[in-house]
Design a protein around this motif. Structure first.
Motif, PDB file in Angstrom:
ATOM      1  N   LEU A   8       3.316  -8.312  14.748  1.00 31.56           N
ATOM      2  CA  LEU A   8       2.719  -9.540  15.046  1.00 31.56           C
ATOM      3  C   LEU A   8       2.564 -10.406  14.023  1.00 31.56           C
ATOM      4  O   LEU A   8       2.229 -11.501  14.239  1.00 31.56           O
ATOM      5  N   LEU A  11       3.874 -14.196  13.699  1.00 31.01           N
ATOM      6  CA  LEU A  11       3.230 -15.483  14.391  1.00 31.01           C
ATOM      7  C   LEU A  11       2.537 -16.048  13.509  1.00 31.01           C
ATOM      8  O   LEU A  11       1.601 -15.685  12.834  1.00 31.01           O
ATOM      9  N   LEU A  15      -3.275 -15.560  17.808  1.00 33.38           N
ATOM     10  CA  LEU A  15      -2.828 -14.938  19.189  1.00 33.38           C
ATOM     11  C   LEU A  15      -4.116 -14.672  19.584  1.00 33.38           C
ATOM     12  O   LEU A  15      -5.049 -13.674  19.458  1.00 33.38           O
ATOM     13  N   CYS A  33      -9.914  -9.044  22.160  1.00 27.75           N
ATOM     14  CA  CYS A  33      -8.500  -8.628  22.225  1.00 27.75           C
ATOM     15  C   CYS A  33      -8.380  -7.575  23.280  1.00 27.75           C
ATOM     16  O   CYS A  33      -9.384  -7.080  23.904  1.00 27.75           O
ATOM     17  N   LEU A  43      -5.571 -12.919  14.495  1.00 24.59           N
ATOM     18  CA  LEU A  43      -4.764 -12.024  15.095  1.00 24.59           C
ATOM     19  C   LEU A  43      -5.333 -10.972  16.096  1.00 24.59           C
ATOM     20  O   LEU A  43      -6.142 -10.461  15.550  1.00 24.59           O
ATOM     21  N   GLU A 141       5.200 -19.746  23.983  1.00 28.49           N
ATOM     22  CA  GLU A 141       4.471 -19.326  23.072  1.00 28.49           C
ATOM     23  C   GLU A 141       3.800 -17.937  23.410  1.00 28.49           C
ATOM     24  O   GLU A 141       3.609 -16.922  22.830  1.00 28.49           O
ATOM     25  N   ARG A 142       3.010 -18.255  24.674  1.00 30.31           N
ATOM     26  CA  ARG A 142       2.407 -17.278  25.579  1.00 30.31           C
ATOM     27  C   ARG A 142       3.402 -15.929  25.652  1.00 30.31           C
ATOM     28  O   ARG A 142       2.832 -14.818  25.557  1.00 30.31           O
ATOM     29  N   THR A 144       6.026 -14.919  24.172  1.00 26.49           N
ATOM     30  CA  THR A 144       6.276 -14.299  22.828  1.00 26.49           C
ATOM     31  C   THR A 144       5.147 -13.446  22.442  1.00 26.49           C
ATOM     32  O   THR A 144       5.439 -12.397  21.823  1.00 26.49           O
ATOM     33  N   GLU A 145       3.904 -13.818  22.565  1.00 27.79           N
ATOM     34  CA  GLU A 145       2.676 -13.252  21.955  1.00 27.79           C
ATOM     35  C   GLU A 145       2.729 -11.944  23.284  1.00 27.79           C
ATOM     36  O   GLU A 145       2.434 -10.765  22.676  1.00 27.79           O
ATOM     37  N   TYR A 149       3.147  -7.811  21.965  1.00 27.33           N
ATOM     38  CA  TYR A 149       1.981  -7.020  22.274  1.00 27.33           C
ATOM     39  C   TYR A 149       2.775  -5.471  22.807  1.00 27.33           C
ATOM     40  O   TYR A 149       2.256  -4.604  22.471  1.00 27.33           O
ATOM     41  N   THR A 172       8.189 -19.472  18.445  1.00 26.59           N
ATOM     42  CA  THR A 172       7.983 -19.249  17.196  1.00 26.59           C
ATOM     43  C   THR A 172       8.395 -20.331  16.057  1.00 26.59           C
ATOM     44  O   THR A 172       9.113 -21.207  16.679  1.00 26.59           O
TER      45      THR A 172
END
Length: 443
Positions: A8, A11, A15, A33, A43, A141-142, A144-145, A149, A172
């Protein structure tokens, strides 16, 4: 190879919790989280799992006062109804399974898929997060996050998708080709066929590392064996050429067949080439034409090119130069430079034939008018098309009279002229053009 805990770190934006990602929360709001991870500055990073107690941690994702959903071991349910019931009882894996089944069958709305996958992902299920990231309405973006994960928690597909994001800079700040290759390797090692194919492409081209032809061959084979159609096409090409593997035309044909059956256009084209030439199979021109057509419909530039060439050669009844030009044009727009050259030559030849007093001058002018009307490789010009249709009609081509009448009736390339349109349709009817007769009767 990347350390899992470092996945991660690429990024550069915060996040937010996966819960916020799934239900429209603000990405800058300080929220918990997902289960199995903790906040490290901006993050969310995965917890280091030391044993069963750490793995069963429920911190973070459940609503205050609610019991956390459970994720039973193994396959949680057998069909959609049973999975929906399990999801309603807070079985996380059942929620993920519902999302997967809905995606496979096309049943129910996208809203339900997003709802159940969000529920699973909020509870920390990495497979649910991966599938949530695949939804079309999830931002780059979301997604990729979510892939990051999922990959860090052992979902091979998440590694593949994260690799793609890094390679092209999707979601990214910039692309990272070497890391993308490493992630494709992780995806492939985890059994994700698309990851194997993508890895093979990078190995073959020396992207993100040294060129590795034997490695690419192995990756393409694994991709095909894993059911990825594009991987089968690439594997078939290696078998057909004997580059890096013993040449085996019948095996190449079977690989191309698998690629085509999986709707990979280039696979259909390559199978068509073998049918046209009788390589590794019985020669079958009709089958080859069908396969070229199927390839072109699936956006294969070389498939469109090959079909256009066979049409110009007169091997397909009922088609003409204008039809071939349309295919050259499509192939050209798909970035095939050879097709662009063929397109220019075909248009120039048609123009020459129309301007000369050849026996087929009327048909040639009709075809050129159709090309000019649509702007296929030339500037679109309705007035010029009208003039060409007039030439075709005057030369006794009923279709030319019909096309001219349509342009006159609609006022394209000329002023709207109802009487002139009627006269054109009537002349086309006298030339035995049935659609012109039908239009003439309506006026």
């Amino acid at each position: 190879m990347l350390r899992e805990a470092a996945l991660l770190s690429f990024l550069l934006f915060p996040l937010a919790s996966v819960a916020a990602l799934g239900c429209g929360g603000s990405p800058t709001r300080e929220v918990a989280c997902p289960q199995g991870s903790h906040r490290d500055g901006p993050l969310c990073v995965a917890d280091v799992v030391a044993g069963p107690e750490a793995a069963s941690s429920t911190d973070g994702a459940s609503k205050p006062g609610a019991s956390p959903p459970t994720s039973p071991a193994g396959s949680p349910c057998r069909d959609l109804a049973e999975c929906r019931a399990g999801c309603a009882e807070d079985h996380v894996a059942s929620c993920t399974r519902v999302g997967a089944l809905l995606q496979d069958t096309g049943d129910a709305s996208a809203d339900e898929r997003r709802r159940v996958l969000t529920r699973a992902c909020d509870a920390g299920d990495p497979e649910g997060c991966f599938r949530l990231g695949l939804l079309a309405d999830t931002s780059d973006e979301r997604s990729t996050e979510l892939f990051a994960y999922a990959c860090e928690r052992g979902v091979a597909g998440g590694c593949t998708e994260l690799g793609f994001s890094l390679r092209v800079g999707r979601g990214t700040p910039s692309g990272d080709v070497p890391r993308a290759r490493e992630l494709y390797q992780r995806g492939c090692d985890g059994g994700h066929a698309v990851g194997c194919t993508n890895l093979g492409v990078m190995q073959e081209g020396g992207e993100g590392g040294a060129r590795d032809v034997p490695g690419a061959v192995g990756s393409f084979r694994k991709g095909c064996e894993g059911g990825h159609a594009r991987g089968c096409t690439f594997w078939g090409r290696r078998l057909a050429s004997g580059d890096g593997v013993p040449k085996d035309e019948p095996a190449a044909v079977e690989a191309f067949r698998r690629g085509c059956d999986g709707d990979h256009g280039d696979g259909c084209n390559d199978l068509g080439v073998h049918a046209m030439e009788g390589r590794g199979m019985t020669k079958d021109v009709a089958l080859a034409l069908h396969l070229y057509d199927k390839a072109c419909q699936r956006e294969s530039a070389v498939g469109c090119l090959n079909l256009a060439r066979t049409w110009l050669d007169g091997r397909q009844p009922g088609v003409n130069a204008a039809n071939a030009i349309e295919l050259f044009y499509k192939s050209c727009t798909l970035a095939n430079e050879e097709a662009c050259d063929e397109l220019a030559r075909a248009v120039a030849r048609l123009r020459d034939l129309c301007e000369k007093s050849s026996p087929n001058r009327g048909s040639d002018c009709l075809n050129l008018g159709w090309v000019v009307e649509r702007g296929l490789g030339v500037e679109q010009d309705f007035e010029r098309a009208v003039a060409l249709y007039k030439k075709a009609c005057g030369a006794g081509v009923g279709q030319g009279c019909f096309n001219l009448g349509v342009m006159q009736a609609e006022g394209r390339g000329t002023e709207r002229e109802e009487k002139a349109a009627r006269d054109s349709f009537q002349k086309g009817c006298k030339l035995d053009h049935a659609p012109a007769c039908a239009r003439a009767e309506r006026r």
